[in-house]
Design a protein around this motif. Structure first.
Motif, mmCIF file in Angstrom:
data_model
loop_
_atom_site.group_PDB
_atom_site.id
_atom_site.type_symbol
_atom_site.label_atom_id
_atom_site.label_comp_id
_atom_site.label_asym_id
_atom_site.label_seq_id
_atom_site.Cartn_x
_atom_site.Cartn_y
_atom_site.Cartn_z
ATOM 1 N N THR A 166 59.181 90.024 27.225
ATOM 2 C CA THR A 166 58.625 89.439 28.330
ATOM 3 C C THR A 166 57.396 88.568 27.992
ATOM 4 N N VAL A 167 57.172 87.562 28.432
ATOM 5 C CA VAL A 167 56.057 86.585 28.094
ATOM 6 C C VAL A 167 55.122 86.705 29.457
ATOM 7 N N ASP A 180 68.757 91.928 27.076
ATOM 8 C CA ASP A 180 69.884 91.894 26.431
ATOM 9 C C ASP A 180 70.175 93.392 25.859
ATOM 10 N N GLY A 181 71.057 94.174 26.602
ATOM 11 C CA GLY A 181 71.167 95.373 26.302
ATOM 12 C C GLY A 181 69.970 96.248 26.361
ATOM 13 N N LEU A 232 64.972 81.723 19.429
ATOM 14 C CA LEU A 232 65.855 82.920 19.527
ATOM 15 C C LEU A 232 67.256 82.725 20.137
ATOM 16 N N GLY A 233 67.208 81.610 20.762
ATOM 17 C CA GLY A 233 68.473 80.947 21.507
ATOM 18 C C GLY A 233 68.679 81.975 22.859
ATOM 19 N N VAL A 234 67.576 82.369 23.280
ATOM 20 C CA VAL A 234 67.971 83.135 24.636
ATOM 21 C C VAL A 234 67.267 82.638 25.781
ATOM 22 N N VAL A 264 54.936 78.982 25.316
ATOM 23 C CA VAL A 264 55.484 80.268 24.754
ATOM 24 C C VAL A 264 56.930 80.606 25.069
ATOM 25 N N ARG A 265 57.323 80.675 26.455
ATOM 26 C CA ARG A 265 58.508 80.962 26.923
ATOM 27 C C ARG A 265 59.373 79.910 26.158
ATOM 28 N N ASP A 266 59.066 78.637 26.058
ATOM 29 C CA ASP A 266 60.041 77.520 25.718
ATOM 30 C C ASP A 266 60.139 77.870 23.943
ATOM 31 N N LEU A 267 59.327 77.933 23.439
ATOM 32 C CA LEU A 267 59.163 78.386 21.880
ATOM 33 C C LEU A 267 60.122 79.444 21.698
ATOM 34 N N ILE A 268 59.839 80.684 22.230
ATOM 35 C CA ILE A 268 60.737 81.631 21.953
ATOM 36 C C ILE A 268 62.107 81.538 22.312
ATOM 37 N N ALA A 269 62.457 80.736 23.607
ATOM 38 C CA ALA A 269 63.774 80.511 23.919
ATOM 39 C C ALA A 269 64.480 79.576 22.818
#
Length: 103
Positions: A54-55, A48-49, A27-29, A19-24
């Protein structure tokens, strides 16, 4: 532009790292690893601001209660605060919106 919502998403069939890797990727984060007994151990956070993601695992506490008991079928949860209006679309259907609250 970010929206003023707090949202909860669930993921089925994926582990916390997937999940972390897919979202990263989508979204490029970047995510940072954290550990907290309050959150059931290891979790991942991006901030980011005002926007925060959170995952986390839908974990069982010492009393036997899930962190999100109404969503026991979701092993991994994504908490999103003040994300872009097209956030769910950018997740590309791999996640289910479980709750959305205006801040």
């Amino acid at each position: 532009m970010s929206s003023n919502f707090y949202e909860l998403y669930g993921a089925k069939g994926l582990d916390i790292h997937e999940v972390r890797d897919l979202i990263a990727q989508r979204l490029g984060v970047p995510f940072e690893e954290h550990e907290s007994s309050y959150k059931g151990g290891v979790y991942y956070r991006h901030s980011d601001g005002d926007r925060e993601l959170t995952v986390e695992m839908n974990w069982t506490d010492e009393d036997g209660y899930l962190s999100e008991p109404h969503h026991e079928e979701y092993a991994v949860l994504v908490y999103a605060t003040r994300v872009e209006a097209n956030f769910q679309e950018r997740l590309n259907g791999d996640f289910t919106l479980l709750r959305s609250e205006e801040l």
